[in-house]
Enzyme design. Sequence first.
Site, PDB file in Angstrom:
ATOM      1  N   GLU A  26       5.500   4.402  12.021  1.00  0.00           N
ATOM      2  CA  GLU A  26       4.918   3.556  10.954  1.00  0.00           C
ATOM      3  C   GLU A  26       3.405   3.696  10.918  1.00  0.00           C
ATOM      4  O   GLU A  26       2.733   2.862  10.319  1.00  0.00           O
ATOM      5  CB  GLU A  26       5.285   2.092  11.210  1.00  0.00           C
ATOM      6  N   ARG A  48      -7.662  27.954   0.972  1.00  0.00           N
ATOM      7  CA  ARG A  48      -7.677  28.972  -0.096  1.00  0.00           C
ATOM      8  C   ARG A  48      -8.979  28.924  -0.874  1.00  0.00           C
ATOM      9  O   ARG A  48      -9.319  29.868  -1.590  1.00  0.00           O
ATOM     10  CB  ARG A  48      -6.493  28.835  -1.035  1.00  0.00           C
ATOM     11  N   PRO A 100       0.619   7.238   3.411  1.00  0.00           N
ATOM     12  CA  PRO A 100       1.064   7.047   2.028  1.00  0.00           C
ATOM     13  C   PRO A 100       0.092   6.192   1.217  1.00  0.00           C
ATOM     14  O   PRO A 100      -0.014   6.317   0.015  1.00  0.00           O
ATOM     15  CB  PRO A 100       2.414   6.337   2.176  1.00  0.00           C
ATOM     16  N   ASP A 120      -8.334  27.769 -11.299  1.00  0.00           N
ATOM     17  CA  ASP A 120      -7.191  26.939 -10.887  1.00  0.00           C
ATOM     18  C   ASP A 120      -6.933  25.833 -11.898  1.00  0.00           C
ATOM     19  O   ASP A 120      -7.870  25.296 -12.488  1.00  0.00           O
ATOM     20  CB  ASP A 120      -7.532  26.225  -9.559  1.00  0.00           C
TER      21      ASP A 120
HETATM   22  N1  LIG Z   1       1.458  10.925   0.810  1.00  0.00           N
HETATM   23  C1  LIG Z   1       2.158  10.607   1.985  1.00  0.00           C
HETATM   24  C2  LIG Z   1       1.684  10.600   3.308  1.00  0.00           C
HETATM   25  C3  LIG Z   1       2.739  10.206   4.089  1.00  0.00           C
HETATM   26  C4  LIG Z   1       2.750  10.003   5.526  1.00  0.00           C
HETATM   27  C5  LIG Z   1       1.730  10.224   6.399  1.00  0.00           C
HETATM   28  C6  LIG Z   1       2.086   9.887   7.720  1.00  0.00           C
HETATM   29  C7  LIG Z   1       3.368   9.407   7.861  1.00  0.00           C
HETATM   30  S1  LIG Z   1       4.113   9.375   6.314  1.00  0.00           S
HETATM   31  N2  LIG Z   1       3.799   9.974   3.308  1.00  0.00           N
HETATM   32  N3  LIG Z   1       3.423  10.229   2.012  1.00  0.00           N
END
Ligand SMILES: Nc1cc(-c2cccs2)n[nH]1
Length: 252
Positions: free
Chosen positions: A121, A163, A94, A178
């Site tokens: 995690e 793609r 994330p 695109d």
């Molecule tokens: N953008 C995004 C990636 C993720 C995760 C990657 C690995 C576990 S959670 N969440 N949101």
Amino acid sequence: MRVDIISIFPEYFAPLDVSLMGKARERGILDIRLHQLRDWTHDVHKTVDDTPYGGGPGMVMKPEIWGEAIDAVVAAALAERGVPGEPRMIVPTPSGRPFTQEVALEYAEEPWLLFAPARYEGIDSRVMAEYGSRLRVDEVGIGDYVLAGGEAAVLVMIEAVARLLPGVLGNARSVTDDSFAPGVMANLLEGPVYTKPPVWRGHEVPEVLLSGHHGKIARWRRDEALRRTLEKRPELASRLDPATLDAYDRKV
Ligand SMILES: Nc1cc(-c2cccs2)n[nH]1
């Protein structure tokens, strides 16, 4: 393009057997290999995670398992003919570099990608440190939200990258046009699209699209793309420069 994916849920990638991805694999444009991370565990429970140092919620994926898996997958690939140099390693997270069309285009130039989707995690940070000194390692996110694991992010990235590969999409033009493609379409959303019948439940196709006048059609499409961008993604529209708009006119 060679793609290796190491995951505790390799079955998550079944969608890569169907549709455009499946055809690209059949035609040898994409060579995707799946690896079960638990194959490199040494205990009866096939443990891949443990509690985080310093406390806190959730579990962290163990570095030893990942290290043995990545070493084995890279070595096995290098032992095959035609696999180039070293892979580009991509770790979905994330907190990673935002995955954009520009990043997809960058990855589409790579001969070999190695995806390491984590669950829980995340992966012990020493794994990125260990491989960061030997490979190009990117921590990449697909949006500001948290998934349960990186597998869905890998599916998204592979589809966006594959793609772009020559021969995957029937109509090469649709890649250059695109939304978000660099150049004249950068920061412009695609406009509305229509097909037969000319009238459906009382809804008519815009007259200009039936006119056969290519110049007017192109201008109408540009105007609709601009209108839609201003309406839905004003922050993109603010990045448009006059030259982009002029170039877009010239393109048509
Ligand atoms: N953008 C995004 C990636 C993720 C995760 C990657 C690995 C576990 S959670 N969440 N949101």
